[in-house]
Design a protein around this motif. Structure first.
Motif, PDB file in Angstrom:
ATOM      1  N   LYS A  49      -0.049   4.840  -9.984  1.00  0.00           N
ATOM      2  CA  LYS A  49      -1.105   3.860 -10.239  1.00  0.00           C
ATOM      3  C   LYS A  49      -1.081   3.402 -11.701  1.00  0.00           C
ATOM      4  N   GLY A  50      -0.901   4.349 -12.614  1.00  0.00           N
ATOM      5  CA  GLY A  50      -0.818   3.999 -14.028  1.00  0.00           C
ATOM      6  C   GLY A  50       0.385   3.115 -14.322  1.00  0.00           C
ATOM      7  N   ARG A  51       1.507   3.393 -13.663  1.00  0.00           N
ATOM      8  CA  ARG A  51       2.706   2.575 -13.866  1.00  0.00           C
ATOM      9  C   ARG A  51       2.467   1.154 -13.363  1.00  0.00           C
ATOM     10  N   ALA A  52       1.792   1.023 -12.212  1.00  0.00           N
ATOM     11  CA  ALA A  52       1.504  -0.306 -11.675  1.00  0.00           C
ATOM     12  C   ALA A  52       0.594  -1.096 -12.606  1.00  0.00           C
ATOM     13  N   GLU A  53      -0.364  -0.419 -13.226  1.00  0.00           N
ATOM     14  CA  GLU A  53      -1.259  -1.095 -14.171  1.00  0.00           C
ATOM     15  C   GLU A  53      -0.499  -1.582 -15.394  1.00  0.00           C
ATOM     16  N   ARG A  54       0.405  -0.760 -15.895  1.00  0.00           N
ATOM     17  CA  ARG A  54       1.196  -1.171 -17.064  1.00  0.00           C
ATOM     18  C   ARG A  54       2.108  -2.357 -16.752  1.00  0.00           C
ATOM     19  N   LEU A  55       2.597  -2.408 -15.521  1.00  0.00           N
ATOM     20  CA  LEU A  55       3.494  -3.486 -15.120  1.00  0.00           C
ATOM     21  C   LEU A  55       2.744  -4.722 -14.617  1.00  0.00           C
ATOM     22  N   HIS A  56       1.421  -4.615 -14.513  1.00  0.00           N
ATOM     23  CA  HIS A  56       0.577  -5.697 -13.991  1.00  0.00           C
ATOM     24  C   HIS A  56       0.968  -6.053 -12.556  1.00  0.00           C
ATOM     25  N   PHE A  57       1.285  -5.035 -11.784  1.00  0.00           N
ATOM     26  CA  PHE A  57       1.545  -5.220 -10.360  1.00  0.00           C
ATOM     27  C   PHE A  57       0.193  -5.118  -9.646  1.00  0.00           C
ATOM     28  N   ASP A  58      -0.570  -6.211  -9.698  1.00  0.00           N
ATOM     29  CA  ASP A  58      -1.977  -6.182  -9.301  1.00  0.00           C
ATOM     30  C   ASP A  58      -2.194  -6.035  -7.806  1.00  0.00           C
ATOM     31  N   ARG A  59      -1.200  -6.341  -7.010  1.00  0.00           N
ATOM     32  CA  ARG A  59      -1.365  -6.249  -5.555  1.00  0.00           C
ATOM     33  C   ARG A  59      -0.678  -5.013  -4.983  1.00  0.00           C
ATOM     34  N   MET A  60      -0.477  -4.014  -5.831  1.00  0.00           N
ATOM     35  CA  MET A  60      -0.078  -2.693  -5.360  1.00  0.00           C
ATOM     36  C   MET A  60      -1.322  -1.829  -5.267  1.00  0.00           C
ATOM     37  N   ARG A  61      -1.532  -1.204  -4.116  1.00  0.00           N
ATOM     38  CA  ARG A  61      -2.672  -0.321  -3.938  1.00  0.00           C
ATOM     39  C   ARG A  61      -2.175   1.081  -3.605  1.00  0.00           C
ATOM     40  N   PHE A  62      -2.993   2.073  -3.945  1.00  0.00           N
ATOM     41  CA  PHE A  62      -2.568   3.462  -3.788  1.00  0.00           C
ATOM     42  C   PHE A  62      -3.673   4.249  -3.094  1.00  0.00           C
ATOM     43  N   GLN A  63      -3.251   5.120  -2.212  1.00  0.00           N
ATOM     44  CA  GLN A  63      -4.191   5.960  -1.477  1.00  0.00           C
ATOM     45  C   GLN A  63      -3.648   7.389  -1.444  1.00  0.00           C
ATOM     46  N   THR A  64      -4.493   8.319  -1.851  1.00  0.00           N
ATOM     47  CA  THR A  64      -4.114   9.733  -1.787  1.00  0.00           C
ATOM     48  C   THR A  64      -4.540  10.293  -0.441  1.00  0.00           C
ATOM     49  N   ALA A  65      -3.564  10.498   0.415  1.00  0.00           N
ATOM     50  CA  ALA A  65      -3.847  11.009   1.762  1.00  0.00           C
ATOM     51  C   ALA A  65      -2.527  11.374   2.418  1.00  0.00           C
ATOM     52  N   HIS A  66      -2.581  12.319   3.326  1.00  0.00           N
ATOM     53  CA  HIS A  66      -1.413  12.584   4.149  1.00  0.00           C
ATOM     54  C   HIS A  66      -1.266  11.440   5.148  1.00  0.00           C
ATOM     55  N   LEU A 126       0.845  -1.191   0.000  1.00  0.00           N
ATOM     56  CA  LEU A 126       0.000   0.000   0.000  1.00  0.00           C
ATOM     57  C   LEU A 126       0.879   1.240   0.000  1.00  0.00           C
ATOM     58  N   SER A 127       0.754   2.054  -1.046  1.00  0.00           N
ATOM     59  CA  SER A 127       1.482   3.317  -1.138  1.00  0.00           C
ATOM     60  C   SER A 127       0.558   4.454  -0.725  1.00  0.00           C
ATOM     61  N   ILE A 128       1.045   5.297   0.191  1.00  0.00           N
ATOM     62  CA  ILE A 128       0.259   6.431   0.678  1.00  0.00           C
ATOM     63  C   ILE A 128       0.993   7.704   0.318  1.00  0.00           C
ATOM     64  N   GLU A 129       0.325   8.575  -0.413  1.00  0.00           N
ATOM     65  CA  GLU A 129       0.953   9.812  -0.879  1.00  0.00           C
ATOM     66  C   GLU A 129      -0.106  10.922  -0.908  1.00  0.00           C
ATOM     67  N   GLY A 130       0.259  12.088  -0.420  1.00  0.00           N
ATOM     68  CA  GLY A 130      -0.690  13.189  -0.329  1.00  0.00           C
ATOM     69  C   GLY A 130      -0.923  13.955  -1.612  1.00  0.00           C
ATOM     70  N   ARG A 131      -0.050  13.802  -2.600  1.00  0.00           N
ATOM     71  CA  ARG A 131      -0.191  14.550  -3.853  1.00  0.00           C
ATOM     72  C   ARG A 131      -0.880  13.677  -4.899  1.00  0.00           C
ATOM     73  N   PRO A 132      -2.086  14.063  -5.327  1.00  0.00           N
ATOM     74  CA  PRO A 132      -2.865  13.199  -6.225  1.00  0.00           C
ATOM     75  C   PRO A 132      -2.193  12.943  -7.562  1.00  0.00           C
ATOM     76  N   ASP A 133      -1.423  13.902  -8.079  1.00  0.00           N
ATOM     77  CA  ASP A 133      -0.771  13.675  -9.367  1.00  0.00           C
ATOM     78  C   ASP A 133       0.260  12.559  -9.277  1.00  0.00           C
ATOM     79  N   LEU A 134       0.979  12.487  -8.163  1.00  0.00           N
ATOM     80  CA  LEU A 134       1.952  11.413  -7.997  1.00  0.00           C
ATOM     81  C   LEU A 134       1.259  10.074  -7.802  1.00  0.00           C
ATOM     82  N   THR A 135       0.136  10.086  -7.082  1.00  0.00           N
ATOM     83  CA  THR A 135      -0.619   8.849  -6.886  1.00  0.00           C
ATOM     84  C   THR A 135      -1.112   8.306  -8.223  1.00  0.00           C
ATOM     85  N   GLU A 136      -1.680   9.162  -9.053  1.00  0.00           N
ATOM     86  CA  GLU A 136      -2.205   8.718 -10.341  1.00  0.00           C
ATOM     87  C   GLU A 136      -1.099   8.228 -11.260  1.00  0.00           C
ATOM     88  N   ARG A 137       0.031   8.900 -11.233  1.00  0.00           N
ATOM     89  CA  ARG A 137       1.157   8.484 -12.071  1.00  0.00           C
ATOM     90  C   ARG A 137       1.654   7.101 -11.655  1.00  0.00           C
TER      91      ARG A 137
END
Length: 272
Positions: free
Chosen positions: A71-88, A58-69
């Motif tokens: 998340k897209g990289r994880a989808e391209r790599l098929h890292f299916d058990r990586m989760r992302f949360q935008t929050a401090h 689980l990756s936690i990051e407060g900046r939504p642009d970094l979270t989305e970037r």
């Protein structure tokens, strides 16, 4: 390349922690607090989780642009058990149980928030590389700290106050982990030529708590006159401040303490 060297070295130091939780838990949860671009999380996932039968990161990051970037990289790599949360870090929604928590260069009190999350959610292992410790130096400047004798000479000048405050902050962090039952190692992350933010605090939970470390921590708070965010959030008061010497929230006990951990004489063993 400097960031890659830091991440690779930290992953090497994390290997024993990852092997430990993967050997004891079918689905270990790893939290990367303040993950930024999630470089550390991607390397950890690639090396330890991608080919494993279970486990999530689980990756936690407060900046939504970094979270989305990320998340897209994880989808391209098929890292299916990586989760992302935008929050401090202090406002994130954590699972009830964390097995490994890491925070690389979480700035100032964000490192404290990461340590609080680890303690409250019973993390087996903690790895933090603090960054830009300013809170304690500010408290020293505001003369909230009134140490006895000549200790104030250690932070009379702004440069010394910054360096002393940074060192004191990390000493308090290490002692706090020890007070909550962690065996702590403090070392350098990588060579100073690669980063000035180079102190790595590693913790492995081996006890329910450690009374001696708590008393030492409370004495240090009283002697220096500081009260950083970490101790405030955990309810740890300076010695003689009227609070209990075993005050603060008690962290949940890990379901399966490390079998090879040896309790020290002053620390209570885990309860059954």
């Amino acid at each position: 390349m400097r960031k890659l060297k830091q991440v690779n070295h930290l992953v090497g130091l994390l290997r024993p922690a990852m092997e430990d939780v993967q050997g004891r838990h079918a689905n270990p949860l790893v939290v990367d607090a303040g993950s930024g671009n999630a470089y550390l999380g991607f390397v950890v996932y690639e090396l330890f989780l991608k080919d494993a039968a279970g486990g999530e990161l689980l990756s936690i990051e407060g900046r939504p642009d970094l979270t989305e970037r990320a998340k897209g990289r994880a989808e391209r790599l098929h890292f299916d058990r990586m989760r992302f949360q935008t929050a401090h870090i202090d406002a994130a929604e954590y699972p009830e149980r964390i097995h490994v928590l890491m925070a690389l260069h979480a700035c100032d009190t964000a490192t404290d928030d990461a340590l609080v999350a680890a303690i409250k959610h019973g993390a087996d292992h903690v790895a933090v590389v603090p960054c830009c410790q300013a809170e304690v130096a500010a408290q020293l400047k505001e003369k909230k700290a009134k140490p006895a004798g000549s200790m104030s000479l250690l932070f009379q000048h702004p440069w010394h106050r910054r360096e002393f405050g940074s060192h004191l902050t990390n000493v308090i962090r290490a002692l706090t982990l020890e007070a909550f039952g962690y065996q702590v190692t403090v070392t350098e992350l990588t060579g100073w030529e690669h980063s000035l933010k180079n102190e790595l605090i590693l913790g492995r939970r081996v006890h329910r708590d450690n009374r001696r470390a708590r008393l030492q921590l409370q004495a240090l708070l009283a002697e220096t006159g500081v009260q950083p965010r970490l101790t405030r959030l955990l309810g740890i008061t300076p010695a003689g401040a009227g609070g209990s010497d075993v005050g603060g929230e008690e962290a949940p006990e890990p379901s399966e303490p490390a079998s090879d951990a040896q309790p020290t004489p002053d620390a209570a063993p885990p309860e059954p």
